[in-house]
Write a protein that holds these residues in place. Structure first.
Motif, PDB file in Angstrom:
ATOM      1  N   TRP A 293      50.708  -3.434  46.734  1.00  0.00           N
ATOM      2  CA  TRP A 293      49.786  -2.491  46.097  1.00  0.00           C
ATOM      3  C   TRP A 293      50.267  -1.060  46.309  1.00  0.00           C
ATOM      4  CZ3 TRP A 293      47.139   1.323  48.752  1.00  0.00           C
ATOM      5  CH2 TRP A 293      46.268   2.092  47.977  1.00  0.00           C
ATOM      6  N   SER A 294      50.801  -0.774  47.484  1.00  0.00           N
ATOM      7  CA  SER A 294      51.168   0.605  47.819  1.00  0.00           C
ATOM      8  C   SER A 294      52.276   1.159  46.928  1.00  0.00           C
ATOM      9  CB  SER A 294      51.571   0.710  49.296  1.00  0.00           C
ATOM     10  OG  SER A 294      52.817   0.073  49.528  1.00  0.00           O
ATOM     11  N   PHE A 295      53.071   0.288  46.323  1.00  0.00           N
ATOM     12  CA  PHE A 295      54.129   0.781  45.432  1.00  0.00           C
ATOM     13  C   PHE A 295      53.584   1.204  44.067  1.00  0.00           C
ATOM     14  CE2 PHE A 295      56.813  -1.696  48.374  1.00  0.00           C
ATOM     15  CZ  PHE A 295      57.681  -0.681  48.737  1.00  0.00           C
ATOM     16  N   ASP A 296      52.416   0.698  43.708  1.00  0.00           N
ATOM     17  CA  ASP A 296      51.848   1.021  42.403  1.00  0.00           C
ATOM     18  C   ASP A 296      50.324   1.119  42.522  1.00  0.00           C
ATOM     19  OD1 ASP A 296      51.825   1.599  39.733  1.00  0.00           O
ATOM     20  OD2 ASP A 296      52.186  -0.451  39.062  1.00  0.00           O
ATOM     21  N   PRO A 297      49.834   2.069  43.314  1.00  0.00           N
ATOM     22  CA  PRO A 297      48.409   2.101  43.652  1.00  0.00           C
ATOM     23  C   PRO A 297      47.486   2.504  42.502  1.00  0.00           C
ATOM     24  CG  PRO A 297      49.492   4.039  44.523  1.00  0.00           C
ATOM     25  CD  PRO A 297      50.571   3.150  43.973  1.00  0.00           C
ATOM     26  N   ASP A 298      48.055   3.053  41.431  1.00  0.00           N
ATOM     27  CA  ASP A 298      47.209   3.520  40.336  1.00  0.00           C
ATOM     28  C   ASP A 298      46.790   2.408  39.384  1.00  0.00           C
ATOM     29  OD1 ASP A 298      47.308   6.131  41.308  1.00  0.00           O
ATOM     30  OD2 ASP A 298      49.165   6.545  40.229  1.00  0.00           O
ATOM     31  N   THR A 299      47.388   1.230  39.521  1.00  0.00           N
ATOM     32  CA  THR A 299      47.062   0.152  38.589  1.00  0.00           C
ATOM     33  C   THR A 299      45.685  -0.449  38.862  1.00  0.00           C
ATOM     34  OG1 THR A 299      48.168  -1.484  39.979  1.00  0.00           O
ATOM     35  CG2 THR A 299      49.457  -0.508  38.185  1.00  0.00           C
ATOM     36  N   MET A 300      45.272  -0.445  40.137  1.00  0.00           N
ATOM     37  CA  MET A 300      44.017  -1.096  40.497  1.00  0.00           C
ATOM     38  C   MET A 300      43.579  -0.586  41.869  1.00  0.00           C
ATOM     39  SD  MET A 300      43.390  -5.248  40.788  1.00  0.00           S
ATOM     40  CE  MET A 300      44.002  -5.543  39.144  1.00  0.00           C
ATOM     41  N   GLU A 301      42.286  -0.565  42.079  1.00  0.00           N
ATOM     42  CA  GLU A 301      41.737  -0.180  43.385  1.00  0.00           C
ATOM     43  C   GLU A 301      42.183  -1.221  44.431  1.00  0.00           C
ATOM     44  OE1 GLU A 301      38.973  -0.246  46.614  1.00  0.00           O
ATOM     45  OE2 GLU A 301      38.781  -1.713  45.000  1.00  0.00           O
ATOM     46  N   LEU A 302      42.432  -0.765  45.648  1.00  0.00           N
ATOM     47  CA  LEU A 302      43.033  -1.615  46.684  1.00  0.00           C
ATOM     48  C   LEU A 302      42.284  -2.920  46.917  1.00  0.00           C
ATOM     49  CD1 LEU A 302      44.998  -2.227  49.005  1.00  0.00           C
ATOM     50  CD2 LEU A 302      43.556  -0.838  50.475  1.00  0.00           C
ATOM     51  N   THR A 303      40.982  -2.859  47.165  1.00  0.00           N
ATOM     52  CA  THR A 303      40.275  -4.092  47.502  1.00  0.00           C
ATOM     53  C   THR A 303      40.240  -5.056  46.323  1.00  0.00           C
ATOM     54  OG1 THR A 303      38.153  -3.015  47.072  1.00  0.00           O
ATOM     55  CG2 THR A 303      38.890  -3.104  49.369  1.00  0.00           C
ATOM     56  N   ALA A 304      40.178  -4.534  45.099  1.00  0.00           N
ATOM     57  CA  ALA A 304      40.220  -5.408  43.920  1.00  0.00           C
ATOM     58  C   ALA A 304      41.580  -6.088  43.821  1.00  0.00           C
ATOM     59  CB  ALA A 304      39.926  -4.614  42.649  1.00  0.00           C
ATOM     60  N   TYR A 305      42.638  -5.348  44.111  1.00  0.00           N
ATOM     61  CA  TYR A 305      43.985  -5.901  44.078  1.00  0.00           C
ATOM     62  C   TYR A 305      44.140  -7.002  45.123  1.00  0.00           C
ATOM     63  CZ  TYR A 305      49.102  -6.006  43.966  1.00  0.00           C
ATOM     64  OH  TYR A 305      50.415  -6.406  43.849  1.00  0.00           O
ATOM     65  N   VAL A 306      43.674  -6.723  46.329  1.00  0.00           N
ATOM     66  CA  VAL A 306      43.759  -7.701  47.415  1.00  0.00           C
ATOM     67  C   VAL A 306      42.947  -8.947  47.073  1.00  0.00           C
ATOM     68  CG1 VAL A 306      43.032  -8.131  49.810  1.00  0.00           C
ATOM     69  CG2 VAL A 306      44.289  -6.046  49.233  1.00  0.00           C
ATOM     70  N   GLU A 307      41.724  -8.745  46.599  1.00  0.00           N
ATOM     71  CA  GLU A 307      40.877  -9.893  46.266  1.00  0.00           C
ATOM     72  C   GLU A 307      41.503 -10.753  45.176  1.00  0.00           C
ATOM     73  OE1 GLU A 307      36.203 -10.909  45.404  1.00  0.00           O
ATOM     74  OE2 GLU A 307      36.937  -8.899  44.940  1.00  0.00           O
ATOM     75  N   GLN A 308      42.033 -10.121  44.144  1.00  0.00           N
ATOM     76  CA  GLN A 308      42.676 -10.862  43.059  1.00  0.00           C
ATOM     77  C   GLN A 308      43.868 -11.676  43.583  1.00  0.00           C
ATOM     78  OE1 GLN A 308      45.292  -8.849  40.020  1.00  0.00           O
ATOM     79  NE2 GLN A 308      43.488  -9.255  38.740  1.00  0.00           N
ATOM     80  N   GLY A 309      44.693 -11.047  44.395  1.00  0.00           N
ATOM     81  CA  GLY A 309      45.852 -11.738  44.955  1.00  0.00           C
ATOM     82  C   GLY A 309      45.469 -12.892  45.866  1.00  0.00           C
ATOM     83  N   LEU A 310      44.450 -12.691  46.693  1.00  0.00           N
ATOM     84  CA  LEU A 310      44.017 -13.750  47.606  1.00  0.00           C
ATOM     85  C   LEU A 310      43.393 -14.921  46.852  1.00  0.00           C
ATOM     86  CD1 LEU A 310      42.550 -11.613  50.517  1.00  0.00           C
ATOM     87  CD2 LEU A 310      44.679 -12.944  50.534  1.00  0.00           C
ATOM     88  N   LYS A 311      42.664 -14.644  45.785  1.00  0.00           N
ATOM     89  CA  LYS A 311      42.098 -15.739  44.984  1.00  0.00           C
ATOM     90  C   LYS A 311      43.216 -16.570  44.352  1.00  0.00           C
ATOM     91  CE  LYS A 311      37.545 -13.856  43.897  1.00  0.00           C
ATOM     92  NZ  LYS A 311      36.657 -13.280  42.870  1.00  0.00           N
TER      93      LYS A 311
END
Length: 197
Positions: free
Chosen positions: A161-179
């Motif tokens: 996420w840190s390489f492209d943080p503007d694509t999505m809010e952090l927790t949404a990115y993490v949640e999507q990846g974990l699902k």
């Protein structure tokens, strides 16, 4: 304005950690901490003796806080795969925006340089991995180290996420990846349990 005569160590260490996290580990000096917390530099030197000890005590304080947060979240987390995702998303909230995350990596560097702090990190990894593994206890065919695998995927998600943080809010990115991780691991485990066709 007169300086306060005393403050509990925890209060001073909280100020020290905020200073270190906001401005980098090198910003943590007795002089800067004295200005930030209001105690005299000589009082701080008496308490913490050296800059190295101050830094270590500050980071041990941060590990104590992370342990408490992990324990509290673990106590309220359902022992299900969805609960594991919920726990890791909640832990992700403290990473903040990209600037906060990047500063956190500088602080992590200090943890990696100190064997005492590395040991705290290893102990936290073991606790977190066990909690996550417990969330998959009722899912047949899970790998023995599912907790560590999920924790590793989580940390990887934070980094990517840190390489492209503007694509999505952090927790949404993490949640999507974990699902997606949980869906993939469940599918693979179901195939293993079912055996060859």
């Amino acid at each position: 304005m007169t300086r306060p005569k005393t403050q509990p160590d925890e209060q001073v260490l909280e100020v020290a950690y905020r200073l270190m996290h906001a401005e980098g580990p090198e910003a943590l000096t007795f002089e800067r901490l004295a200005r930030a917390c209001g105690l005299s530099g000589s009082t701080l030197v008496q308490r913490f003796r050296s800059k190295a000890q101050l830094k270590q005590r500050t980071l041990l304080y941060a590990w104590d806080e992370l342990d408490r947060k992990t324990e509290a979240l673990s106590a309220s987390t359902p022992r299900t795969p969805a609960g594991a995702i919920q726990l890791l998303v909640a832990l992700s909230c403290s990473y903040g925006d990209i600037e906060t995350y990047a500063e956190g990596l500088l602080v992590l560097r200090e943890d990696l340089r100190d064997p005492v702090l590395r040991a705290r990190g290893a102990a936290w990894k073991a606790v977190l991995s066990k909690v996550l593994a417990d969330c998959f206890a009722d899912v047949p065919g899970m790998p023995e180290d599912i907790g560590l695998l999920m924790a590793a995927h989580w940390q990887g998600s934070l980094l990517w996420w840190s390489f492209d943080p503007d694509t999505m809010e952090l927790t949404a990115y993490v949640e999507q990846g974990l699902k997606r991780f949980v869906a993939a691991i469940k599918t693979a485990s179901a195939r293993t349990v079912a055996g060859p066709m």
